[in-house]
Design an enzyme around this catalytic site. Structure first.
Site, mmCIF file in Angstrom:
data_model
loop_
_atom_site.group_PDB
_atom_site.id
_atom_site.type_symbol
_atom_site.label_atom_id
_atom_site.label_comp_id
_atom_site.label_asym_id
_atom_site.label_seq_id
_atom_site.Cartn_x
_atom_site.Cartn_y
_atom_site.Cartn_z
ATOM 1 N N PRO A 1 0.777 -1.248 0.000
ATOM 2 C CA PRO A 1 0.000 0.000 0.000
ATOM 3 C C PRO A 1 0.812 1.303 0.000
ATOM 4 O O PRO A 1 0.798 2.067 0.976
ATOM 5 C CB PRO A 1 -0.829 -0.125 1.275
ATOM 6 C CG PRO A 1 0.050 -0.920 2.189
ATOM 7 C CD PRO A 1 0.743 -1.914 1.310
ATOM 8 N N CYS A 2 1.461 1.608 -1.107
ATOM 9 C CA CYS A 2 2.195 2.869 -1.212
ATOM 10 C C CYS A 2 1.250 4.066 -1.245
ATOM 11 O O CYS A 2 1.684 5.203 -1.005
ATOM 12 C CB CYS A 2 3.101 2.861 -2.439
ATOM 13 S SG CYS A 2 2.263 2.475 -3.992
#
EC number: 2.1.1.63
Length: 205
Positions: free
Chosen positions: A174-175
């Site tokens: 989850p950047c």
């Protein structure tokens, strides 16, 4: 891959106007034969999502790539053929679990992904940062500076931004939960609209 198809299949293709169902059956037979012969190094499929059509690709180790439409899926597959193996085949069954988990995520029924990952497309500091991204809890955000401190290099704020921008597994890794130090969105491989959609989805839960 001539050893995983037969003359009957070719005769059908050459002698008839092939409808979509027939093509699908033939491809499934090709996929099954390639699986039995262990000829697929990279399996891929595409799925629809609220942030557009996604390409999913996996090696025997795990999910190796998630690509947004704007990245040009043909170009992504070409890069995979160069960096991993040219033995690539559309094989949806191998990606069924990943597709199911992504669907559950967008339906707000899943907050953590369980599919195995193959991080071989990332190296060095970028890989280190990407390895720590799943530690940001669902619905939470961290700044580039927070991540730099987390990985033990507080001065590497810009390098953290680069690691997020080059993440080959967006959504699953989850950047999108990493923001600029001033709280603004920063860049995102899928575009700012996609990043906003993901953050809003998690915030609503």
């Amino acid at each position: 891959m001539s050893d995983v198809r037969n003359d009957d299949d070719l005769a059908v293709l050459l002698s008839t106007a092939v409808d979509a169902d027939t093509l699908s059956r033939l491809h499934r037979r090709l996929e099954q034969a390639a699986e039995r012969a262990d000829l697929i190094d990279v399996a891929y499929t595409t799925i629809d999502s609220p942030v557009g059509r996604l390409l999913l690709a996996a090696t025997p180790k795990g999910l190796v790539r998630v690509a947004f439409d704007g990245e040009d899926h043909d170009r992504v597959l070409e890069t995979l053929s160069q960096k991993i193996s040219p033995r690539i085949l559309r094989a949806p069954q191998r990606l069924e679990e990943t597709a199911r988990e992504i669907d559950e995520y967008f339906a707000r029924r899943r907050q953590v992904f369980d599919v195995p990952l193959d991080l071989s497309l990332s190296h060095g500091f970028r890989r280190l940062v990407q390895t720590h991204l799943p530690e940001i809890a669902y619905g939470q955000t961290r700044s580039y500076r927070d991540m730099a401190e987390l990985v033990g290099n507080p001065r590497a704020v810009r390098a953290v931004g680069t690691a997020c921008a080059t993440n080959p597994l967006p959504i699953v890794v989850p950047c999108h939960r990493v923001l600029r130090t001033d709280g603004t969105l920063g860049g995102y491989i899928g575009g700012l609209d996609a990043k906003t959609t993901l953050l809003d989805l998690e915030a609503a839960a």
